[in-house]
Design a protein around this motif. Structure first.
Motif, PDB file in Angstrom:
ATOM      1  N   GLY A 128       0.811  -1.210   0.000  1.00 22.06           N
ATOM      2  CA  GLY A 128       0.000   0.000   0.000  1.00 22.06           C
ATOM      3  C   GLY A 128       0.846   1.262   0.000  1.00 22.06           C
ATOM      4  N   GLU A 129       0.244   2.363  -0.433  1.00 19.59           N
ATOM      5  CA  GLU A 129       0.966   3.627  -0.449  1.00 19.59           C
ATOM      6  C   GLU A 129       1.169   4.145   0.978  1.00 19.59           C
ATOM      7  N   MET A 130       2.140   5.018   1.144  1.00 19.15           N
ATOM      8  CA  MET A 130       2.369   5.639   2.442  1.00 19.15           C
ATOM      9  C   MET A 130       1.142   6.470   2.814  1.00 19.15           C
ATOM     10  N   HIS A 131       0.712   6.351   4.074  1.00 19.45           N
ATOM     11  CA  HIS A 131      -0.453   7.093   4.535  1.00 19.45           C
ATOM     12  C   HIS A 131      -0.348   7.309   6.037  1.00 19.45           C
ATOM     13  N   ARG A 132      -1.301   8.083   6.580  1.00 18.69           N
ATOM     14  CA  ARG A 132      -1.323   8.415   8.006  1.00 18.69           C
ATOM     15  C   ARG A 132      -2.748   8.250   8.539  1.00 18.69           C
ATOM     16  N   HIS A 133      -2.853   8.176   9.867  1.00 11.85           N
ATOM     17  CA  HIS A 133      -4.144   8.151  10.552  1.00 11.85           C
ATOM     18  C   HIS A 133      -4.132   9.185  11.672  1.00 11.85           C
ATOM     19  N   LEU A 134      -5.324   9.613  12.075  1.00 13.06           N
ATOM     20  CA  LEU A 134      -5.433  10.496  13.238  1.00 13.06           C
ATOM     21  C   LEU A 134      -5.594   9.710  14.535  1.00 13.06           C
ATOM     22  N   TYR A 135      -5.571   8.389  14.451  1.00 12.18           N
ATOM     23  CA  TYR A 135      -5.659   7.547  15.634  1.00 12.18           C
ATOM     24  C   TYR A 135      -4.362   6.760  15.834  1.00 12.18           C
ATOM     25  N   GLU A 136      -4.145   6.299  17.065  1.00  7.07           N
ATOM     26  CA  GLU A 136      -3.099   5.319  17.345  1.00  7.07           C
ATOM     27  C   GLU A 136      -3.640   3.941  16.963  1.00  7.07           C
ATOM     28  N   GLU A 137      -2.728   3.067  16.539  1.00  9.61           N
ATOM     29  CA  GLU A 137      -3.150   1.734  16.127  1.00  9.61           C
ATOM     30  C   GLU A 137      -2.153   0.690  16.599  1.00  9.61           C
ATOM     31  N   ALA A 138      -2.690  -0.405  17.144  1.00  8.48           N
ATOM     32  CA  ALA A 138      -1.887  -1.596  17.434  1.00  8.48           C
ATOM     33  C   ALA A 138      -2.436  -2.712  16.571  1.00  8.48           C
ATOM     34  N   LEU A 139      -1.589  -3.300  15.728  1.00  7.56           N
ATOM     35  CA  LEU A 139      -2.013  -4.263  14.721  1.00  7.56           C
ATOM     36  C   LEU A 139      -1.358  -5.617  15.006  1.00  7.56           C
ATOM     37  N   ILE A 140      -2.187  -6.645  15.222  1.00  6.83           N
ATOM     38  CA  ILE A 140      -1.711  -7.999  15.489  1.00  6.83           C
ATOM     39  C   ILE A 140      -1.715  -8.786  14.178  1.00  6.83           C
ATOM     40  N   ILE A 141      -0.601  -9.437  13.848  1.00 12.15           N
ATOM     41  CA  ILE A 141      -0.516 -10.266  12.652  1.00 12.15           C
ATOM     42  C   ILE A 141      -0.992 -11.675  13.007  1.00 12.15           C
ATOM     43  N   MET A 142      -2.112 -12.084  12.432  1.00 11.67           N
ATOM     44  CA  MET A 142      -2.686 -13.401  12.710  1.00 11.67           C
ATOM     45  C   MET A 142      -2.188 -14.468  11.740  1.00 11.67           C
ATOM     46  N   ALA A 143      -1.975 -14.080  10.492  1.00 11.17           N
ATOM     47  CA  ALA A 143      -1.543 -15.024   9.464  1.00 11.17           C
ATOM     48  C   ALA A 143      -0.776 -14.263   8.404  1.00 11.17           C
ATOM     49  N   GLY A 144       0.217 -14.923   7.798  1.00 13.33           N
ATOM     50  CA  GLY A 144       0.974 -14.330   6.715  1.00 13.33           C
ATOM     51  C   GLY A 144       2.234 -13.613   7.176  1.00 13.33           C
ATOM     52  N   THR A 145       2.977 -13.121   6.214  1.00  6.53           N
ATOM     53  CA  THR A 145       4.217 -12.397   6.483  1.00  6.53           C
ATOM     54  C   THR A 145       4.249 -11.130   5.647  1.00  6.53           C
ATOM     55  N   GLY A 146       5.114 -10.213   6.029  1.00  9.69           N
ATOM     56  CA  GLY A 146       5.217  -8.978   5.281  1.00  9.69           C
ATOM     57  C   GLY A 146       6.322  -8.083   5.788  1.00  9.69           C
ATOM     58  N   VAL A 147       6.244  -6.823   5.372  1.00 10.98           N
ATOM     59  CA  VAL A 147       7.226  -5.809   5.753  1.00 10.98           C
ATOM     60  C   VAL A 147       6.469  -4.530   6.092  1.00 10.98           C
ATOM     61  N   ILE A 148       6.835  -3.906   7.203  1.00 10.10           N
ATOM     62  CA  ILE A 148       6.295  -2.598   7.543  1.00 10.10           C
ATOM     63  C   ILE A 148       7.347  -1.560   7.196  1.00 10.10           C
ATOM     64  N   TRP A 149       6.914  -0.507   6.503  1.00  2.75           N
ATOM     65  CA  TRP A 149       7.807   0.556   6.051  1.00  2.75           C
ATOM     66  C   TRP A 149       7.379   1.874   6.679  1.00  2.75           C
ATOM     67  N   ASN A 150       8.341   2.721   7.016  1.00  2.00           N
ATOM     68  CA  ASN A 150       8.025   4.121   7.267  1.00  2.00           C
ATOM     69  C   ASN A 150       9.009   4.962   6.475  1.00  2.00           C
ATOM     70  N   GLU A 151       9.153   6.213   6.806  1.00  2.00           N
ATOM     71  CA  GLU A 151      10.003   7.089   6.001  1.00  2.00           C
ATOM     72  C   GLU A 151      11.490   6.908   6.291  1.00  2.00           C
ATOM     73  N   ARG A 152      11.807   6.149   7.359  1.00  2.00           N
ATOM     74  CA  ARG A 152      13.205   6.008   7.749  1.00  2.00           C
ATOM     75  C   ARG A 152      13.741   4.590   7.660  1.00  2.00           C
ATOM     76  N   SER A 153      12.880   3.600   7.871  1.00  2.00           N
ATOM     77  CA  SER A 153      13.377   2.232   7.937  1.00  2.00           C
ATOM     78  C   SER A 153      12.258   1.244   7.666  1.00  2.00           C
ATOM     79  N   ARG A 154      12.556  -0.043   7.819  1.00  5.10           N
ATOM     80  CA  ARG A 154      11.589  -1.106   7.568  1.00  5.10           C
ATOM     81  C   ARG A 154      11.872  -2.267   8.514  1.00  5.10           C
ATOM     82  N   ALA A 155      10.880  -3.150   8.676  1.00  7.42           N
ATOM     83  CA  ALA A 155      11.054  -4.316   9.541  1.00  7.42           C
ATOM     84  C   ALA A 155      10.178  -5.448   9.037  1.00  7.42           C
TER      85      ALA A 155
END
Length: 355
Positions: free
Chosen positions: A287-314
């Motif tokens: 997905g494209e870079m985006h923002r929210h006005l809320y805080e979010e905690a996201l649990i990964i239930m299935a699958g794998t991926g990469v989280i990106w921000n403007e400085r790094s990735r994990a």
């Protein structure tokens, strides 16, 4: 010329604005104004549309005025732009730009920090060996950089947990594995994997494991607290206005978000007015870079991926939790067969709103 019966899509993303207390803002509903997102006083004439007035409640109030003019909650964005042509876009950065970002590595506590406040954590990384019958670990809290919510990871092998309370905060649980019972103020509810549970402020709860599999629960509190309190006895406090407390997965209740979808679990229908829990699916995509006005905690239930921000990735995988601060630019990439996630947002009630 566009039919007067339809508003013009000014832009797919909403307009972020900071407002001044007591000032009234006239949101353009027709999409023709040259002063977007506000009415210019004349462009709507003859279209059948009128501007929508909103008076700011506080200095610095942050809002997202709808830019696509398709919202069901005027004058504010409701996520409708995600389902318009071109509304949900892929990450526009080049491969070279993405590959230049450093990889965040997990520390001894299982935290991979993308910056000072955004991180991925593996809750089970510090589980003692041998595993205790009951174990609780803090994974989101003010001490770890959160402002609006906390999250605790609980494991229960057998029997019952202590009586737990978040005090004046709501507690919203996600049952990640196992089966059993949750007792809230003396009321018993059966629970199983993929159930959401709402415990209202001032109430207490206790978990019981009824099967051979360890019961795993993620407990979010809104607003944030540093720790769950253990009580000596179960108080009889139970808010009778909201008797339904268990929210299960229902494929018929899904909402589309471009190629993705989500289903609301704990939200206003069970009395949670400032926070919401949802389950969602992300197909293989970036997905494209985006923002929210809320805080979010996201649990990964299935699958794998990469989280990106403007400085790094994990890297992220099953069981990991990603914490996103408010207004933090990020992009979540799903690899392979797709990714299933459970999210908790606060303050907010719609995971489809982004800018």
């Amino acid at each position: 010329m566009t039919s007067p019966a339809k508003p013009v899509v000014t832009q797919t993303k909403p307009f972020y604005r900071e407002l001044k207390a007591g000032r009234t803002y006239m949101w353009c509903q027709c999409g023709r104004s040259v002063r977007q997102p506000f009415c210019d006083g004349r462009s709507h004439i003859g279209t059948g549309f009128e501007p929508v007035a909103y008076t700011a409640r506080a200095d610095g109030e942050e809002v997202l005025f709808c830019g696509c003019k398709q919202t069901g909650t005027p004058p504010f964005c409701d996520g409708a732009h995600n389902n318009l042509p071109g509304g949900y876009k892929a990450d526009a950065r080049s491969e070279a730009e993405r590959e230049a970002l450093a990889w965040a590595k997990p520390d001894e506590a299982g935290f991979s920090r993308l910056d000072d406040r955004c991180y991925v954590v593996s809750p089970a990384a510090t589980r003692p060996a041998p595993a205790p019958r009951f174990w609780c670990r803090t994974i989101v809290s003010p001490a770890l950089g959160a402002v609006h919510q906390s999250q605790f990871y609980l494991e229960l092998e057998s029997g019952s947990s202590p009586v737990l309370s978040a005090g004046a905060a709501d507690a919203i649980l996600w049952i990640g594995a196992g089966a059993g019972t949750v007792t809230i103020g003396g009321r018993d509810f059966s629970i199983g994997a993929e159930d959401g549970v709402h415990v209202r402020a001032g109430e207490a709860f206790r978990l019981a494991c009824n099967g051979p599999e360890r019961l795993i629960a993620f407990v979010s509190t809104c607003p944030a607290v540093e720790a769950l309190e253990e009580l000596g006895a179960m108080p009889e406090t139970f808010d009778e206005r909201f008797s339904e407390r268990i929210c299960g997965v229902d494929p018929s209740a899904r909402s589309a978000m471009g190629p993705r979808y989500f289903q609301m679990l704990v939200d206003k229908k069970v009395g949670s007015t400032t926070a919401a829990q949802f389950i969602g699916h992300i197909p293989a995509s970036r997905g494209e870079m985006h923002r929210h006005l809320y805080e979010e905690a996201l649990i990964i239930m299935a699958g794998t991926g990469v989280i990106w921000n403007e400085r790094s990735r994990a890297k992220v995988g099953v069981g990991d939790v990603i914490f996103f601060p408010r207004k933090h630019a990020h992009s979540l990439e799903s690899i392979g067969g797709g990714m299933d996630v459970v999210g908790l947002i606060h303050p907010g009630d719609n995971p489809g709103i982004n800018y």
